[in-house]
Design a protein around this motif. Structure first.
Motif, PDB file in Angstrom:
ATOM      1  N   GLU B  52       0.814  -1.224   0.000  1.00 18.24           N
ATOM      2  CA  GLU B  52       0.000   0.000   0.000  1.00 18.24           C
ATOM      3  C   GLU B  52       0.840   1.262   0.000  1.00 18.24           C
ATOM      4  OE1 GLU B  52      -2.331   0.510   3.542  1.00 18.24           O
ATOM      5  OE2 GLU B  52      -0.851  -0.524   4.785  1.00 18.24           O
ATOM      6  N   ASN B  53       2.061   1.181   0.512  1.00 16.36           N
ATOM      7  CA  ASN B  53       2.909   2.373   0.561  1.00 16.36           C
ATOM      8  C   ASN B  53       3.843   2.471  -0.649  1.00 16.36           C
ATOM      9  OD1 ASN B  53       4.511   0.238   1.203  1.00 16.36           O
ATOM     10  ND2 ASN B  53       5.518   1.203   2.957  1.00 16.36           N
ATOM     11  N   GLU B  54       3.654   1.601  -1.621  1.00 17.92           N
ATOM     12  CA  GLU B  54       4.458   1.621  -2.844  1.00 17.92           C
ATOM     13  C   GLU B  54       3.586   2.104  -3.998  1.00 17.92           C
ATOM     14  OE1 GLU B  54       5.522  -2.552  -2.840  1.00 17.92           O
ATOM     15  OE2 GLU B  54       7.549  -2.070  -2.168  1.00 17.92           O
ATOM     16  N   LYS B  55       4.171   2.959  -4.836  1.00 20.54           N
ATOM     17  CA  LYS B  55       3.417   3.479  -5.975  1.00 20.54           C
ATOM     18  C   LYS B  55       3.596   2.613  -7.200  1.00 20.54           C
ATOM     19  CE  LYS B  55       1.793   7.158  -3.991  1.00 20.54           C
ATOM     20  NZ  LYS B  55       0.357   7.188  -3.649  1.00 20.54           N
ATOM     21  N   GLU B  56       4.779   2.019  -7.315  1.00 19.80           N
ATOM     22  CA  GLU B  56       5.110   1.301  -8.549  1.00 19.80           C
ATOM     23  C   GLU B  56       6.076   0.160  -8.247  1.00 19.80           C
ATOM     24  OE1 GLU B  56       6.032   3.815 -12.059  1.00 19.80           O
ATOM     25  OE2 GLU B  56       7.881   2.648 -12.148  1.00 19.80           O
ATOM     26  N   LYS B  57       5.944  -0.925  -8.992  1.00 18.69           N
ATOM     27  CA  LYS B  57       6.854  -2.059  -8.878  1.00 18.69           C
ATOM     28  C   LYS B  57       7.120  -2.579 -10.274  1.00 18.69           C
ATOM     29  CE  LYS B  57       8.256  -4.472  -5.138  1.00 18.69           C
ATOM     30  NZ  LYS B  57       7.310  -5.310  -4.386  1.00 18.69           N
ATOM     31  N   ARG B  58       8.387  -2.972 -10.511  1.00 18.20           N
ATOM     32  CA  ARG B  58       8.737  -3.485 -11.837  1.00 18.20           C
ATOM     33  C   ARG B  58       9.439  -4.833 -11.718  1.00 18.20           C
ATOM     34  NH1 ARG B  58       9.276   0.603 -16.096  1.00 18.20           N
ATOM     35  NH2 ARG B  58       8.636   2.629 -15.255  1.00 18.20           N
ATOM     36  N   LYS B  59       9.246  -5.628 -12.761  1.00 14.57           N
ATOM     37  CA  LYS B  59       9.947  -6.898 -12.865  1.00 14.57           C
ATOM     38  C   LYS B  59      10.050  -7.225 -14.346  1.00 14.57           C
ATOM     39  CE  LYS B  59       9.572 -11.789 -11.649  1.00 14.57           C
ATOM     40  NZ  LYS B  59       8.692 -12.812 -11.022  1.00 14.57           N
ATOM     41  N   GLU B  60      11.234  -7.077 -14.865  1.00 19.08           N
ATOM     42  CA  GLU B  60      11.484  -7.331 -16.294  1.00 19.08           C
ATOM     43  C   GLU B  60      10.518  -6.496 -17.136  1.00 19.08           C
ATOM     44  OE1 GLU B  60      13.151 -11.827 -15.393  1.00 19.08           O
ATOM     45  OE2 GLU B  60      11.265 -11.590 -16.440  1.00 19.08           O
ATOM     46  N   ARG B  61       9.637  -7.115 -17.929  1.00 20.48           N
ATOM     47  CA  ARG B  61       8.737  -6.340 -18.787  1.00 20.48           C
ATOM     48  C   ARG B  61       7.423  -5.991 -18.088  1.00 20.48           C
ATOM     49  NH1 ARG B  61       6.601  -8.977 -22.632  1.00 20.48           N
ATOM     50  NH2 ARG B  61       7.173 -11.090 -21.965  1.00 20.48           N
ATOM     51  N   LEU B  62       7.323  -6.308 -16.828  1.00 22.11           N
ATOM     52  CA  LEU B  62       6.090  -6.081 -16.087  1.00 22.11           C
ATOM     53  C   LEU B  62       6.212  -4.851 -15.195  1.00 22.11           C
ATOM     54  CD1 LEU B  62       5.371  -9.744 -14.886  1.00 22.11           C
ATOM     55  CD2 LEU B  62       4.736  -8.671 -17.062  1.00 22.11           C
ATOM     56  N   LYS B  63       5.120  -4.108 -15.099  1.00 21.15           N
ATOM     57  CA  LYS B  63       5.078  -2.972 -14.182  1.00 21.15           C
ATOM     58  C   LYS B  63       3.699  -2.904 -13.555  1.00 21.15           C
ATOM     59  CE  LYS B  63       4.535   1.537 -15.236  1.00 21.15           C
ATOM     60  NZ  LYS B  63       4.819   2.887 -15.763  1.00 21.15           N
ATOM     61  N   VAL B  64       3.681  -2.690 -12.257  1.00 21.14           N
ATOM     62  CA  VAL B  64       2.416  -2.557 -11.539  1.00 21.14           C
ATOM     63  C   VAL B  64       2.414  -1.215 -10.815  1.00 21.14           C
ATOM     64  CG1 VAL B  64       1.043  -3.430  -9.623  1.00 21.14           C
ATOM     65  CG2 VAL B  64       2.117  -5.029 -11.179  1.00 21.14           C
ATOM     66  N   THR B  65       1.273  -0.531 -10.870  1.00 20.41           N
ATOM     67  CA  THR B  65       1.085   0.675 -10.070  1.00 20.41           C
ATOM     68  C   THR B  65      -0.082   0.453  -9.125  1.00 20.41           C
ATOM     69  OG1 THR B  65      -0.402   1.686 -11.674  1.00 20.41           O
ATOM     70  CG2 THR B  65       1.960   2.155 -11.916  1.00 20.41           C
ATOM     71  N   PHE B  66      -0.074   1.198  -8.037  1.00 15.25           N
ATOM     72  CA  PHE B  66      -1.090   1.012  -6.998  1.00 15.25           C
ATOM     73  C   PHE B  66      -1.480   2.393  -6.484  1.00 15.25           C
ATOM     74  CE2 PHE B  66      -3.738  -0.811  -4.142  1.00 15.25           C
ATOM     75  CZ  PHE B  66      -3.260  -1.386  -2.968  1.00 15.25           C
ATOM     76  N   ASP B  67      -2.710   2.789  -6.721  1.00 11.68           N
ATOM     77  CA  ASP B  67      -3.197   4.092  -6.277  1.00 11.68           C
ATOM     78  C   ASP B  67      -4.313   3.834  -5.256  1.00 11.68           C
ATOM     79  OD1 ASP B  67      -4.502   6.577  -5.970  1.00 11.68           O
ATOM     80  OD2 ASP B  67      -3.852   7.201  -7.966  1.00 11.68           O
ATOM     81  N   THR B  68      -3.984   3.995  -3.973  1.00 17.52           N
ATOM     82  CA  THR B  68      -4.962   3.692  -2.922  1.00 17.52           C
ATOM     83  C   THR B  68      -6.048   4.757  -2.822  1.00 17.52           C
ATOM     84  OG1 THR B  68      -3.498   4.712  -1.299  1.00 17.52           O
ATOM     85  CG2 THR B  68      -3.365   2.316  -1.532  1.00 17.52           C
ATOM     86  N   THR B  69      -5.788   5.936  -3.403  1.00 13.61           N
ATOM     87  CA  THR B  69      -6.817   6.984  -3.417  1.00 13.61           C
ATOM     88  C   THR B  69      -7.882   6.655  -4.461  1.00 13.61           C
ATOM     89  OG1 THR B  69      -5.186   8.617  -2.745  1.00 13.61           O
ATOM     90  CG2 THR B  69      -7.261   9.456  -3.666  1.00 13.61           C
ATOM     91  N   LEU B  70      -7.415   6.289  -5.634  1.00 15.79           N
ATOM     92  CA  LEU B  70      -8.332   5.889  -6.699  1.00 15.79           C
ATOM     93  C   LEU B  70      -8.858   4.470  -6.504  1.00 15.79           C
ATOM     94  CD1 LEU B  70      -6.562   7.214  -9.943  1.00 15.79           C
ATOM     95  CD2 LEU B  70      -8.580   8.156  -8.804  1.00 15.79           C
ATOM     96  N   LYS B  71      -8.230   3.730  -5.606  1.00 16.19           N
ATOM     97  CA  LYS B  71      -8.551   2.303  -5.387  1.00 16.19           C
ATOM     98  C   LYS B  71      -8.405   1.541  -6.703  1.00 16.19           C
ATOM     99  CE  LYS B  71     -11.619   2.993  -1.434  1.00 16.19           C
ATOM    100  NZ  LYS B  71     -10.751   2.360  -0.427  1.00 16.19           N
ATOM    101  N   GLN B  72      -7.207   1.672  -7.250  1.00 12.96           N
ATOM    102  CA  GLN B  72      -6.960   1.095  -8.565  1.00 12.96           C
ATOM    103  C   GLN B  72      -5.508   0.640  -8.696  1.00 12.96           C
ATOM    104  OE1 GLN B  72      -6.496   3.640 -12.296  1.00 12.96           O
ATOM    105  NE2 GLN B  72      -8.482   2.683 -12.704  1.00 12.96           N
ATOM    106  N   SER B  73      -5.336  -0.474  -9.403  1.00 17.49           N
ATOM    107  CA  SER B  73      -4.004  -0.932  -9.773  1.00 17.49           C
ATOM    108  C   SER B  73      -3.983  -1.123 -11.282  1.00 17.49           C
ATOM    109  CB  SER B  73      -3.670  -2.250  -9.083  1.00 17.49           C
ATOM    110  OG  SER B  73      -2.426  -2.755  -9.538  1.00 17.49           O
TER     111      SER B  73
END
Lengths: 111, 113
Positions: B52-73
């Motif tokens: 929850e305290n991370e905005k973005e995570k990457r792994k090779e060609r993958l990227k994930v974002t997490f916006d707890t305000t928008l409740k969206q990844s």
């Protein structure tokens, strides 16, 4: 070595029968789960055990009874099978609250 | 009601493009959000976890974002390949740090050669 294994892989049975599905993990994890995936591919949690103790018990009919003889095993027994029980049942294990490792699934068909 | 929705049931994209999958949730305060890949006839396979305290995570060609305000990844696959074709599931722990994960409805991605 398979990390999370389930037996049997396929299970075809008549309504009203009782059946069991077995799960074993060799990852040394403390937490194990049972999930049900229906025909629409929706994955729903059923039960979770942590160190052989039941910690999650979702709204599942009493006909479903999990048993954890030790940390590495979590079995699922189903009494009086119904048509609606047909689904794929997945076992999973986790180390803490993070990554879950899923088994290959048991495809149950109730006729 | 509490639920997790993934943007579309199916997504087709051309090889080499970036695939973007969406996971939206309501009424939860998750500590973790995970993405899994599931191939036909197989169990889900873990890809990435974001806290929850991370905005973005990457792994090779993958990227994930997490916006707890928008409740969206958002889940991105860059330079997509036909081998990336699968169903992708998001999952979140619904009570913030519990062992109980709820899975989204899944998005079936097809990468066209």
């Amino acid at each position: 070595d398979t990390a999370v294994s389930q037996t049997p892989k396929y299970l075809v049975t008549q309504m009203g029968n009782d059946k069991s599905i077995k799960c074993e993990q060799n990852l040394g994890h403390d937490t194990m789960y049972w999930y049900k995936q229906d025909s629409k591919k929706f994955l729903k949690i059923m039960f979770s055990y942590n160190n052989k103790e039941l910690i999650i018990n979702e709204t599942v009919p009493n006909r479903f009874s999990p048993k954890s003889p030790d940390k590495a095993h979590l079995n699922l027994h189903i009494n009086s099978l119904e048509l609606g029980d047909s689904a794929v049942y997945f076992c999973a294990s986790a180390d803490g609250q993070e990554t879950q490792y899923f088994g290959p699934g048991t495809r149950l068909l109730v006729l | 009601s509490q639920k997790i929705e993934q943007n579309s049931e199916a997504l087709n994209i051309q090889e080499g493009k970036t695939a973007t999958l969406t996971c939206n949730y309501t009424n939860y305060s998750p500590a973790y959000l995970q993405w899994y890949r599931q191939d036909p006839g197989r169990g889900p396979v873990f890809l990435l976890l974001i806290r929850e305290n991370e905005k973005e995570k990457r792994k090779e060609r993958l990227k994930v974002t997490f916006d707890t305000t928008l409740k969206q990844s958002l889940f991105h696959i860059t330079a997509s390949q036909p081998a990336d074709s699968a169903t992708y599931l998001c999952a979140l722990d619904i009570d913030g740090g519990t062992y109980k994960y709820i899975f989204g409805t899944g998005t079936r991605l097809k990468v066209l050669a």
